[in-house]
Design a protein around this motif. Structure first.
Motif, mmCIF file in Angstrom:
data_model
loop_
_atom_site.group_PDB
_atom_site.id
_atom_site.type_symbol
_atom_site.label_atom_id
_atom_site.label_comp_id
_atom_site.label_asym_id
_atom_site.label_seq_id
_atom_site.Cartn_x
_atom_site.Cartn_y
_atom_site.Cartn_z
ATOM 1 N N VAL A 1 -16.529 75.776 14.080
ATOM 2 C CA VAL A 1 -16.446 77.232 14.186
ATOM 3 C C VAL A 1 -16.809 77.817 12.824
ATOM 4 O O VAL A 1 -16.351 77.321 11.791
ATOM 5 N N HIS A 2 -17.658 78.835 12.812
ATOM 6 C CA HIS A 2 -17.960 79.597 11.597
ATOM 7 C C HIS A 2 -17.969 81.057 12.025
ATOM 8 O O HIS A 2 -18.994 81.593 12.419
ATOM 9 N N ALA A 3 -16.789 81.676 11.975
ATOM 10 C CA ALA A 3 -16.584 82.971 12.616
ATOM 11 C C ALA A 3 -16.345 84.072 11.595
ATOM 12 O O ALA A 3 -15.785 83.839 10.525
ATOM 13 N N ASP A 4 -16.747 85.270 11.959
ATOM 14 C CA ASP A 4 -16.411 86.446 11.164
ATOM 15 C C ASP A 4 -15.101 87.028 11.689
ATOM 16 O O ASP A 4 -14.743 86.832 12.863
ATOM 17 N N LYS A 5 -14.389 87.738 10.822
ATOM 18 C CA LYS A 5 -13.094 88.270 11.226
ATOM 19 C C LYS A 5 -12.776 89.559 10.492
ATOM 20 O O LYS A 5 -13.311 89.832 9.409
ATOM 21 N N SER A 6 -11.916 90.347 11.104
ATOM 22 C CA SER A 6 -11.287 91.464 10.411
ATOM 23 C C SER A 6 -9.821 91.128 10.136
ATOM 24 O O SER A 6 -9.214 91.670 9.210
ATOM 25 N N SER B 1 -5.755 86.557 8.732
ATOM 26 C CA SER B 1 -5.564 85.171 9.139
ATOM 27 C C SER B 1 -6.830 84.607 9.778
ATOM 28 O O SER B 1 -7.571 85.316 10.464
ATOM 29 N N MET B 2 -7.032 83.299 9.602
ATOM 30 C CA MET B 2 -8.116 82.607 10.287
ATOM 31 C C MET B 2 -7.777 82.323 11.751
ATOM 32 O O MET B 2 -8.625 81.813 12.479
ATOM 33 N N TRP B 3 -6.585 82.645 12.196
ATOM 34 C CA TRP B 3 -6.163 82.357 13.564
ATOM 35 C C TRP B 3 -6.776 83.387 14.509
ATOM 36 O O TRP B 3 -6.106 84.203 15.115
ATOM 37 N N THR B 4 -8.104 83.328 14.628
ATOM 38 C CA THR B 4 -8.871 84.247 15.452
ATOM 39 C C THR B 4 -9.120 83.611 16.825
ATOM 40 O O THR B 4 -8.933 82.406 17.007
ATOM 41 N N PRO B 5 -9.579 84.398 17.810
ATOM 42 C CA PRO B 5 -9.901 83.805 19.112
ATOM 43 C C PRO B 5 -10.899 82.653 19.011
ATOM 44 O O PRO B 5 -10.749 81.629 19.704
ATOM 45 N N ASP B 6 -11.915 82.765 18.152
ATOM 46 C CA ASP B 6 -12.901 81.690 18.008
ATOM 47 C C ASP B 6 -12.266 80.417 17.464
ATOM 48 O O ASP B 6 -12.553 79.308 17.933
ATOM 49 N N VAL B 7 -11.415 80.583 16.466
ATOM 50 C CA VAL B 7 -10.753 79.409 15.880
ATOM 51 C C VAL B 7 -9.768 78.806 16.876
ATOM 52 O O VAL B 7 -9.701 77.583 17.039
ATOM 53 N N LYS C 1 -9.926 78.866 20.097
ATOM 54 C CA LYS C 1 -10.704 78.173 21.121
ATOM 55 C C LYS C 1 -11.226 76.829 20.601
ATOM 56 O O LYS C 1 -11.155 75.807 21.293
ATOM 57 N N GLY C 2 -11.748 76.827 19.380
ATOM 58 C CA GLY C 2 -12.265 75.590 18.804
ATOM 59 C C GLY C 2 -11.191 74.552 18.590
ATOM 60 O O GLY C 2 -11.398 73.357 18.811
#
Length: 203
Positions: free
Chosen positions: A79-84, A87-93, A95-96
């Motif tokens: 995962v290499h996701a952008d976020k606002s 925390s890195m605990w985003t939907p993309d992270v 899911k990965g």
């Protein structure tokens, strides 16, 4: 007879917001980059999945190019996701990470120690994962924030350690196939490791 096994069986590398735009502002930013580069090389040797984020990429830019994420011949991130979120605990992270056995042994490098690294750690701990924070791989704009944040995160249940200690803990046995390559990496990066320890771990 079964062969040697690793001490850490389900590790993942988290790279938090190591973006070029932050270089002038973060205390000893280049040391964070050097440790991150070492951990990326270790992740390739040990086949460890990589999760990386940027904070508001449109305004703050891409991950530092010298890390070689998602480029031909570079490191392929899970995962290499952008976020606002901080925390890195985003939907993309999430899911990965959901495709990995749990709990995951998450090792974190990046910035800032007291904001995004802290909030990522708290979320991962809340979800039942093991968290290692590399003291020679995290920093903040104000260096005084670093030891305060690390002390808090120790109290919350995270392990604060160093990149070399973590790599050897991950292996756990000199008989594993990858040992010689990791030893080679340790020797290759000995000078940068020393410099990172002397600046980021002196508090």
């Amino acid at each position: 007879m079964a062969g040697p096994t690793r001490r850490l069986t389900n590790p993942a590398l988290f790279i938090c917001d190591v973006q070029e735009k932050f270089r002038p502002a973060i205390y000893e930013f280049d040391k964070v980059v050097a440790t991150t580069q070492k951990m990326l090389k270790a992740s390739r040797i040990l086949n460890i999945p990589v999760f990386a984020t940027t904070q508001n990429r449109a305004r703050l830019g891409e991950t530092c190019s010298e890390l070689g994420l998602d480029v031909p011949g570079g490191i392929a991130t899970r995962v290499h996701a952008d976020k606002s979120l901080f925390s890195m605990w985003t939907p993309d992270v999430r899911k990965g990470l959901s495709s990995l056995p749990t709990p995951v042994e998450c090792v974190i490098v990046g910035i800032e120690t007291h904001i995004c690294v802290t909030q990522t750690t708290l979320d991962l701990l809340r979800e039942g994962h093991k968290v290692y924070i590399l003291a020679d791989g995290v920093s903040s704009c104000n260096k005084e924030e670093i030891p305060i944040a690390l002390a808090r995160l120790r109290a919350e249940g995270a392990v604060v350690t160093t990149s070399e200690s973590w790599m050897y803990e991950c292996m756990g046995d000199a008989a594993i196939e990858e040992f010689r390559k990791i030893v080679g990496l340790v020797k290759e990066t000995s000078q940068s490791t020393r410099e990172s320890l002397q600046t980021l771990c002196k508090f």
